[in-house]
Motif scaffolding. Sequence first.
Motif: not given
Length: 197
Positions: A12, A15, A73, A107-108, A128, A163, A166
Amino acid sequence: MKLLLFCAKGFETMEFSVFVDVFGWARNDHACPVEVVTCGFAKTVVSAFGVPVAVDKTIDAVSAEDYDALALPGGFEEFGFYDETYHWKLLTLLNDFDRLQKPIASVCVAALALGKSGILKNRRATTYHLDGGRRQRQLAAFGAQVVNERIVIDGSLITSYCPETAPDVAFELLKMLCGESKMLEVKEALGFCPPRG
């Protein structure tokens, strides 16, 4: 100092970009000597929504010994994200950073790569949290102690649950590398917190 910013296929862009900006501001305007080096399996990596990004290095040209931290990310399964984040070369790289006790920020759903690598076993982490917690259950199956919080820090590992987190993940990593005072300076300069004093 050098931060390795890893771009897996289907990452992403939101991110990814926060690490470029947070550490760019820190280096350019706040005397935090952290160079961001981008990396992928190929010299051009296509993001989740079809945006090609040229990276500095390929995975075969990097070693954990040459960097001070790694940022990963998250991304989309339907764009091939797990094809590369579950690849043995990246899992080995993650283990090398962890063995050297160098910070790893994810991230996530990027936390799932950390889980797959084995470094989250019996450690606190998150991923997530929406979609009925499906990804968090996957993370738990890798042996992580899943905590349903925005950001979870366990030693030198940073994980987050969507997200939206981030920028804060990037700030937490900046704090690990340059200290809380510098992190707050940059956070204030970017408008993420009210001016101090």
